[in-house]
Design an enzyme around this catalytic site. Structure first.
Site, mmCIF file in Angstrom:
data_model
loop_
_atom_site.group_PDB
_atom_site.id
_atom_site.type_symbol
_atom_site.label_atom_id
_atom_site.label_comp_id
_atom_site.label_asym_id
_atom_site.label_seq_id
_atom_site.Cartn_x
_atom_site.Cartn_y
_atom_site.Cartn_z
ATOM 1 N N SER A 1 16.860 -34.794 101.286
ATOM 2 C CA SER A 1 15.543 -35.079 100.712
ATOM 3 C C SER A 1 14.817 -36.071 101.617
ATOM 4 O O SER A 1 15.255 -37.218 101.771
ATOM 5 C CB SER A 1 15.692 -35.684 99.327
ATOM 6 O OG SER A 1 14.497 -36.369 98.983
ATOM 7 N N HIS B 1 14.598 -30.591 101.902
ATOM 8 C CA HIS B 1 14.109 -30.787 100.531
ATOM 9 C C HIS B 1 12.909 -31.728 100.549
ATOM 10 O O HIS B 1 12.999 -32.879 100.981
ATOM 11 C CB HIS B 1 15.244 -31.360 99.683
ATOM 12 C CG HIS B 1 14.930 -31.450 98.232
ATOM 13 N ND1 HIS B 1 15.017 -30.371 97.382
ATOM 14 C CD2 HIS B 1 14.516 -32.499 97.465
ATOM 15 C CE1 HIS B 1 14.692 -30.744 96.157
ATOM 16 N NE2 HIS B 1 14.372 -32.030 96.183
ATOM 17 N N ASP C 1 10.061 -33.558 98.422
ATOM 18 C CA ASP C 1 9.750 -34.017 97.072
ATOM 19 C C ASP C 1 8.274 -34.342 96.944
ATOM 20 O O ASP C 1 7.791 -35.322 97.502
ATOM 21 C CB ASP C 1 10.584 -35.263 96.748
ATOM 22 C CG ASP C 1 12.031 -34.914 96.463
ATOM 23 O OD1 ASP C 1 12.265 -33.986 95.666
ATOM 24 O OD2 ASP C 1 12.933 -35.565 97.040
ATOM 25 N N MET D 1 5.297 -35.494 94.583
ATOM 26 C CA MET D 1 5.074 -36.218 93.308
ATOM 27 C C MET D 1 3.603 -36.612 93.204
ATOM 28 O O MET D 1 2.988 -37.002 94.195
ATOM 29 C CB MET D 1 5.933 -37.487 93.283
ATOM 30 C CG MET D 1 7.410 -37.244 93.500
ATOM 31 S SD MET D 1 8.356 -38.749 93.260
ATOM 32 C CE MET D 1 9.982 -38.215 93.839
ATOM 33 N N HIS E 1 9.992 -29.135 96.216
ATOM 34 C CA HIS E 1 10.273 -29.514 94.815
ATOM 35 C C HIS E 1 9.012 -30.155 94.248
ATOM 36 O O HIS E 1 8.687 -31.298 94.567
ATOM 37 C CB HIS E 1 11.470 -30.483 94.815
ATOM 38 C CG HIS E 1 11.842 -31.005 93.471
ATOM 39 N ND1 HIS E 1 12.717 -32.059 93.297
ATOM 40 C CD2 HIS E 1 11.478 -30.626 92.216
ATOM 41 C CE1 HIS E 1 12.867 -32.308 92.005
ATOM 42 N NE2 HIS E 1 12.116 -31.452 91.332
ATOM 43 N N MET F 1 7.111 -31.977 91.661
ATOM 44 C CA MET F 1 7.154 -32.819 90.458
ATOM 45 C C MET F 1 5.714 -33.192 90.135
ATOM 46 O O MET F 1 5.300 -34.344 90.272
ATOM 47 C CB MET F 1 8.030 -34.050 90.734
ATOM 48 C CG MET F 1 9.510 -33.715 90.760
ATOM 49 S SD MET F 1 10.492 -34.962 91.606
ATOM 50 C CE MET F 1 10.232 -34.436 93.295
ATOM 51 N N MET G 1 18.316 -31.452 87.604
ATOM 52 C CA MET G 1 18.089 -32.861 87.966
ATOM 53 C C MET G 1 19.227 -33.698 87.400
ATOM 54 O O MET G 1 19.513 -33.647 86.200
ATOM 55 C CB MET G 1 16.760 -33.370 87.393
ATOM 56 C CG MET G 1 15.517 -32.840 88.055
ATOM 57 S SD MET G 1 15.414 -33.051 89.844
ATOM 58 C CE MET G 1 15.557 -34.829 90.028
ATOM 59 N N PHE H 1 12.138 -41.132 91.788
ATOM 60 C CA PHE H 1 12.546 -42.071 92.825
ATOM 61 C C PHE H 1 13.886 -41.662 93.440
ATOM 62 O O PHE H 1 14.708 -41.051 92.756
ATOM 63 C CB PHE H 1 12.695 -43.484 92.230
ATOM 64 C CG PHE H 1 11.436 -43.962 91.562
ATOM 65 C CD1 PHE H 1 10.404 -44.529 92.309
ATOM 66 C CD2 PHE H 1 11.253 -43.788 90.197
ATOM 67 C CE1 PHE H 1 9.220 -44.931 91.695
ATOM 68 C CE2 PHE H 1 10.081 -44.191 89.569
ATOM 69 C CZ PHE H 1 9.053 -44.760 90.326
ATOM 70 N N ASP I 1 20.189 -32.279 92.172
ATOM 71 C CA ASP I 1 19.342 -33.264 92.854
ATOM 72 C C ASP I 1 19.375 -34.596 92.114
ATOM 73 O O ASP I 1 18.993 -34.671 90.949
ATOM 74 C CB ASP I 1 17.908 -32.696 92.877
ATOM 75 C CG ASP I 1 16.914 -33.586 93.609
ATOM 76 O OD1 ASP I 1 17.324 -34.596 94.188
ATOM 77 O OD2 ASP I 1 15.711 -33.228 93.592
ATOM 78 N N GLY I 2 19.826 -35.628 92.838
ATOM 79 C CA GLY I 2 19.769 -36.977 92.286
ATOM 80 C C GLY I 2 21.128 -37.660 92.252
ATOM 81 O O GLY I 2 22.039 -37.192 91.584
ATOM 82 N N SER J 1 19.143 -40.723 99.693
ATOM 83 C CA SER J 1 19.659 -42.008 100.177
ATOM 84 C C SER J 1 21.031 -41.863 100.834
ATOM 85 O O SER J 1 21.327 -42.559 101.808
ATOM 86 C CB SER J 1 19.705 -43.030 99.036
ATOM 87 O OG SER J 1 20.309 -42.496 97.883
#
Ligand code: DX5
Ligand code: ZN
Length: 216
Positions: A6, A31, A33, A35, A65, A67, A136, A142, A174-175, A197
């Site tokens: 990500s 990936h 993200d 938002m 993705h 969001m 998720m 975040f 994811d996450g 991360s």
């Protein structure tokens, strides 16, 4: 088994460098993200960034993705920017079946994502339309949050339903994916693993190798 770094956790001032590093490390999906500050509290990046990266001939699946609220208004723009796979949130779609058909009619793959509190039953009647389900394992918004353990049961249940119906649908998670839980996520039935991360906060090659070793 596929890794989907990500870019939310990449160094945005050196985005292309970081993307090249994950590409060279053999990661299959990129990936992205997106938002909007409404569906989730955070604001990130949009189609312009997808388009700029696409021009660089990156050999990875552009996995977008969304969001965002009203995703239908932005499908064309993301398709034109180079998305290969577009995932919308079930919670953001009033006419989910129509949205998925719209995505597929543009020649890109369609995914649907479920927040941790959203039951699998909500997508039971659109499974036939899907290339991927994104479970998720944190509340979206975040990077760097902790994996929500009960999501393992949710993944298992989804895998069982997909197998019973004899469908060919990827399960992406994811996450909070880290070397210490990725194996359990795989055993639960996932085959595409998003990691932000865990990949970008540190040496990218080492981090990818650590995750990959756990998947062997
Ligand atoms: C969360 C995003 C994730 C996030 C993952 O809202 O959808 O893709 O960047 O980051 P980590 O792996 O750090 O939890
Ligand atoms: Zn994501």
């Amino acid at each position: 088994m596929k890794l989907a770094p990500s870019i939310l956790s990449a160094d945005f001032a050196r985005l292309l460098e970081d993307v090249k590093k994950v590409e060279n490390a053999g990661c299959e999906y990129l990936h992205i993200d997106v938002m909007d500050g409404h569906f989730v509290p955070n604001i990130t990046i949009g189609p312009l960034v997808v388009k700029a990266l696409k021009k660089e001939n990156i050999n990875m699946v552009f996995d977008v993705h969304l969001m965002i609220e009203n995703p239908d208004n932005y499908i064309d723009e993301f398709v034109n920017s180079g998305a290969d796979l577009i995932t919308v949130h079930e919670e953001a779609c009033t006419h989910l079946h129509r949205t998925l058909q719209n995505i597929k009619s543009k020649g890109v793959k369609a995914g649907v994502s479920l927040n941790p509190a959203t039951p699998i039953e909500n997508i039971y009647y659109v499974l036939e339309e899907l290339d991927m389900v994104l479970i998720m394992s944190v509340n979206p918004g975040f990077g760097g949050q902790s994996f929500i353990e009960p999501m393992l049961e949710k993944i298992k249940k989804l895998k069982q339903i997909i197998d019973e119906k004899g469908l060919d649908i990827d399960i992406q998670v994811d996450g909070g994916i880290k070397p210490n839980n990725i194996k359990r996520v795989k055993e639960a039935g996932a085959n595409i693993f998003v990691a932000g991360s865990a990949i970008f906060n540190g040496n990218i090659d080492d981090s990818v190798k650590k995750l990959r070793d756990e998947l062997k």
